[in-house]
Scaffold this motif. Sequence first.
Motif, short mmCIF file in Angstrom:
data_model
loop_
_atom_site.label_atom_id
_atom_site.label_comp_id
_atom_site.label_asym_id
_atom_site.label_seq_id
_atom_site.Cartn_x
_atom_site.Cartn_y
_atom_site.Cartn_z
N TYR A 72 0.81 -1.22 0.00
CA TYR A 72 0.00 0.00 0.00
C TYR A 72 0.84 1.27 0.00
CZ TYR A 72 -4.23 -2.69 0.55
OH TYR A 72 -5.26 -3.55 0.33
N THR A 203 -4.41 3.79 -0.79
CA THR A 203 -4.84 3.15 -2.03
C THR A 203 -4.47 4.02 -3.22
OG1 THR A 203 -6.68 2.36 -0.72
CG2 THR A 203 -6.78 1.94 -3.07
N ALA A 204 -4.60 5.34 -3.05
CA ALA A 204 -4.22 6.26 -4.13
C ALA A 204 -2.73 6.15 -4.41
CB ALA A 204 -4.59 7.69 -3.75
N ARG A 206 -0.82 3.53 -3.79
CA ARG A 206 -0.58 2.21 -4.37
C ARG A 206 -0.86 2.24 -5.88
NH1 ARG A 206 -4.90 -2.43 -3.38
NH2 ARG A 206 -6.03 -0.93 -4.65
N ASP A 207 -1.97 2.87 -6.26
CA ASP A 207 -2.37 2.83 -7.67
C ASP A 207 -1.51 3.75 -8.53
OD1 ASP A 207 -4.20 0.98 -7.01
OD2 ASP A 207 -5.89 2.38 -6.88
N ASP A 208 -1.22 4.95 -8.06
CA ASP A 208 -0.40 5.86 -8.86
C ASP A 208 0.12 6.97 -7.97
OD1 ASP A 208 0.77 7.64 -10.60
OD2 ASP A 208 -0.72 7.34 -12.16
N GLY A 275 -1.04 -6.24 -1.78
CA GLY A 275 -2.04 -5.18 -1.92
C GLY A 275 -3.46 -5.63 -1.61
N ARG A 318 -0.61 -10.63 -9.26
CA ARG A 318 -1.56 -10.34 -8.19
C ARG A 318 -1.61 -11.45 -7.16
NH1 ARG A 318 -7.04 -8.69 -10.22
NH2 ARG A 318 -7.20 -7.90 -8.09
N GLY A 336 -12.42 -1.26 -0.37
CA GLY A 336 -12.67 -0.34 -1.47
C GLY A 336 -14.15 -0.03 -1.57
#
Lengths: 358, 291
Positions: A72, A203-204, A206-208, A275, A318, A336
């Motif tokens: 994360y 989470t933000a 982690r994603d980008d 994740g 994953r 989420g």
Amino acid sequence: MSENAETRIRSENFLKVTRSRRNVLWSGIGALVVVVALFLFPYFVGPGTTGIMVQGLIVLTLASMWNLLAGYAGLVSVGQQGFFGLGAYFVLIPAMHGVTPWAGLFIAAIGAAVCALPLWWLVARLRLGYFAIATWVLATAIMLVIEQVTSIGGGTGEPLPGLSGMDPAVLTAYTYWAALIVAVLAIGGVYLLLRSKVGLVLTAIRDDERAARSSGVRVGTARLLVFIVAAAGCGAAGGVLAIEQLQVVPGTSGGVFSVQWTAEMAFAVIIGGIGTIEGPILGTIVYMVLQQTLQSYNAWYLIILGIVAIAVAIFARRGLWGTLDERFNIRLFPVGYHLWSPGETRRRKRQAAVQAAP
Amino acid sequence: MAWVNAIIQGVLIGGLYALFACGLSLMFGVMKVVNLAHGDLATVAGYIGVGIIAVSHVPVLWSIPIVVVLMAVLGYVLQRSLIQAAITRGELTTLIVTFGLSIIIENGLQQFFTANSRGLGVGDSFITASFSIGSQITIAWFNLSIFVLAVVVLLGLQQFMSASKYGRLIRAVADDREAAQLSGADYRHVFGIAAAIAFGTVAIAGISDGMVTTLSPTIGTDTILLFAFASVVIGGLGSLWGTLVGGVVLGVAQAIGAQINPSWEQLAGYAIFLLVLVVRPQGLTSRGASA
């Protein structure tokens, strides 16, 4: 054009935003049943099995913490054995002054978290590979400092006092319960953290990370928080190890500061699915199965675990849980949000997707 | 005089640390790969040297070129297969793959060669031969030649990178992969060449370490990787001379630490590393921004 319009109409009329597409109550009850069953475990099996479960719970706690760090916050730490070892010593040192080791577990968590604060300042600006080796150096440096103190065993280690009067079977059961409480608190803590506002930030990231930064997300503060929480969790796990082994031995091969602890937690997370909260749980089960089947072949379980982790990292990024989730869309710990219309079933959605494709 | 002696011994051992560091630095500079298996690969090179000497009875020094070639081939193959596959999947995967390799190699060595340490003897007369300056400073020819070897390797590498055709190609790919690709350079092949060179230096580092101290399965992570990384950070990224400076500073810090208290050797080295990390994160020689 027409599709946009339709989406808008639909969003006004039908779309719902929820944490889960299924009723959370059932997975909540399921989790409670599992935890209660695990609590009753020592009444039904022998101390040998309970002892093995303690090892599993230690790795589960560590894996959950490493998942929070790497999965994360993007902090790939190879130095968590430093906090793990500190935790063991934070149980040992008060025990040598008469504090019961059970209370020492709290000291271990808090002490490791307090130590994490200045250490974070040293490594905060490093990224990825540099962060990884720098944390490794820190863990080694912590060990070298502790080995200088001869009153707590120096380089050879020290037996843990305070538990010698207990019946071994009872002690094993107590250790198991302590390990279970630590693991449940660790997973529960990660779950609550990820459901909170910080979870959204994480989470933000982690994603980008770049996108998160440019939207004004305080990446540094969130990372600091994760680093401290992970230190506390690993410290508590180290405390459990001290109680389980009834001694604390430093050193990089076989001791509490061995990088193999970080290898075990990292491999469990990668195999289980990075994740996700479920991933470390699944990964720990895989780890325990491998370790128990190959226990008469020394370190071969770790070699095979490493090979599997590399294969998973390359071919199924994953992990096990991610692959399951892709197929069945299940989440035991919904952190989420789902956007969905109540009338829609997954089959209909898939048909719509097929029709939409040219 | 004891202090001067300590500093001189530190400088000499610093050459060895610079040797450790140059493969790590090269892989990071060209592929942006932080190779966590770096130290264990050096250990593997040392053990290959032990094996070659045991089987063929060649002198230790002759085993160096053989191991360098073997490791270079291994480097090219590993880069084109596993590491390239990891690079295309992102930095997390690269770290996991190299960390996995590190753990596999270390435990594998322990299974096959046991945890006992073994040395790579050069021949007694050379190991023990030394010359003295004054009454307290004694310099072993052997340590001096390792230092000279390190300088030669770094100098050769620097010359290769700045003047040769392949060196320019490697720097071009490191600067801008896509642009180099458009000009007709296959960046995967160039990465492979760079990895081969890096692994070649890793081989020299591993055998040198086996000759200076002893080999055991855990030295890869306990000393080689961490000392290499500390040298790179202390010296600053980007220049091979910086790496040499970093290695020497680390070596001198350890020697001074050991002079104060024998058990402070490693601790003093890491203290300098942390100090540089805080005070001058871009390294001692680098003028640019931090990494």
